[in-house]
Design an enzyme around this catalytic site. Structure first.
Site, PDB file in Angstrom:
ATOM      1  CG  PHE A 120       5.743   5.188   4.198  1.00 18.05           C
ATOM      2  CD1 PHE A 120       6.310   6.444   4.084  1.00 18.05           C
ATOM      3  CD2 PHE A 120       5.876   3.909   4.779  1.00 18.05           C
ATOM      4  CE1 PHE A 120       7.563   6.021   4.278  1.00 18.05           C
ATOM      5  CE2 PHE A 120       7.536   4.073   4.893  1.00 18.05           C
ATOM      6  CZ  PHE A 120       8.329   5.297   4.686  1.00 18.05           C
ATOM      7  N   PRO A 128       6.170   0.951  10.284  1.00 15.31           N
ATOM      8  CG  PRO A 128       6.369   1.285  12.600  1.00 15.31           C
ATOM      9  CD  PRO A 128       7.492   0.432  11.072  1.00 15.31           C
ATOM     10  CB  CYS A 129       1.945   1.391   6.904  1.00 15.86           C
ATOM     11  SG  CYS A 129       0.215   1.583   7.593  1.00 15.86           S
ATOM     12  CD  GLN A 130       1.254   3.724  11.972  1.00 15.66           C
ATOM     13  OE1 GLN A 130       2.600   2.796  10.861  1.00 15.66           O
ATOM     14  NE2 GLN A 130       0.371   2.955  12.558  1.00 15.66           N
TER      15      GLN A 130
END
Length: 406
Positions: free
Chosen positions: A95, A91-93
């Site tokens: 970053f 999951p990218c949240q």
């Protein structure tokens, strides 16, 4: 000659945008791991579309937490064939620039910063020939606790795989691969170190861009208008999750790829909006490049009560340009994705967001509309993924041929 059905595992699978590209190129899914139940339901529905049996789907989709103790043992009980490639991205949240800006500590204490370790754990357990690791641009600069995550990832991956560590090579834009959206993503491709038949840099250099440049500075990108303006017009509150529509011929190359010739449209229902927002949408979409502050010229009563907070939160997706990056935040409100047609005076439907992500019209998103928006916003664009799948296939073919000769 028929294609070899190379086998893949998809980690942090989401709704399956990355795996969709591999399905489309004839790869065989062995396993999808995803923690969100609605996304898992979407994965199962899509596997059914591609002809997998109920038993295969039951084994291949695990709705579970990648950090759980004993996970690898349970995966081994479901995966019965050698793995050729692992795909996916945490999951990218943690970053993303938005996530860091909104977090009191810049997301430095978010445990999702270290989910790449679980990806590497699975990677080193199955040791596939190749892998793809995908994430947001912010991965390159994220420094929770003062240490660059990217440097750690490069160091750990390089122990068992050859990779490229140059950010300029790794940062790819979905618009260059036929996706009607500016979406930059870090794409790390690796090949196992004992496989020395080619240089990993060659893989990147051979990924074809699907758009020819008009000149060096003006790529011929697919636009929002080309992607969505053929869809049925809706007023706010209209539409349905499944609806029958007249079948029309695609009017451009992008629509030839995504349009569904069955006459069924999925996930095309519009949110309801209050009268003030509808008028904001109508005026903003009638004037090129207008923002909320520009309403002062014609309707000062529509300037939001909190202009500092909402000033840049109303954005029209212009029909003559590729879309701005589709984000999971779309599930909360659609003000960043105002439809370019002023007559409709509304925000995007799930299907319109899916078109901007290059999902085909027969791709069904399961769950509530909130769930569906989250899935679309978190996904890898399938057209971009398919380009990677086709390129990687060429190198897997090389590995297969060389291994056979040896």
């Amino acid at each position: 000659m028929s294609k070899k059905d190379y086998r893949f595992i998809d980690l942090f699978a989401g709704c399956g945008g990355l795996s969709e590209g591999f399905y489309r190129d004839g790869y065989k899914a062995l396993f999808h791991l995803e923690i969100d139940e609605a996304a898992c339901k979407t994965l199962r529905t899509r596997m059914k579309h591609y002809g997998y049996s109920d038993k295969e789907i039951e084994e291949a989709v695990m709705c579970d937490d990648i950090t759980r103790d004993g996970l690898l043992k349970d995966m081994d009980e479901r995966i019965h064939e050698p793995v050729d490639i692992i795909i996916g991205g945490p999951p990218c949240q943690a970053f993303s620039s938005v996530g860091r800006a909104q977090s009191p500590d810049g997301m430095s204490s978010d445990p999702r910063n270290y989910l790449f370790e679980n990806y590497l754990q699975v990677l080193n357990h199955y040791k596939p020939k190749m892998f793809i690791f995908e994430n947001v641009k912010g991965l390159l600069t994220a420094k929770p606790k003062g240490v660059k995550i990217f440097d750690i990832i490069v160091r750990e991956m390089s122990k068992t795989y050859n990779i490229v560590a140059d950010p300029k090579v790794l940062l790819l834009n979905a618009a260059d691969y036929g996706v009607p959206q500016i979406r930059e993503r870090v794409i790390i491709i690796g090949v196992r170190k004992d496989i020395n038949y080619f240089d990993i840099k060659d893989v990147y250099e051979s990924i074809p861009k699907s758009n020819s440049d008009i000149d060096a500075h003006l790529p011929n990108y697919v636009t929002v208008g080309e992607a969505i303006l053929d869809l049925p017009k809706l007023n706010p509150g209209e539409g349905d999750n499944i609806q029958k529509v007249a079948v029309t011929e695609p009017t451009n190359d992008f629509l030839k790829i995504v349009k569904n010739d069955s006459g069924i449209i999925y996930n095309h229902s519009a949110r309801k909006h209050n009268d003030a927002d509808r008028e904001r949408y109508r005026i903003l979409s009638s004037h090129k490049n207008w923002q909320l502050k520009d309403l002062q010229k014609v309707r000062p009563d529509l300037i939001h009560h909190d202009p500092k907070h909402f000033g840049n939160r109303y954005t029209v997706q212009e029909s003559d340009k590729p879309g701005k990056t589709v984000v999971a935040h779309l599930y909360k409100d659609g003000n960043l994705f105002i439809h370019p047609d002023s007559e409709q005076a509304r925000t995007f439907t799930v299907r319109e967001a899916a078109r901007i992500q290059s999902f085909p019209d027969d791709f069904v998103f399961e769950g509530s509309r909130t769930d569906q928006f989250k899935q679309v916003g978190n996904a890898v664009p399938p057209l971009m993924a398919e380009t990677f799948a086709k390129t990687i296939r060429k190198y897997l073919d090389v590995i297969e041929e060389k291994s056979r000769k040896n």
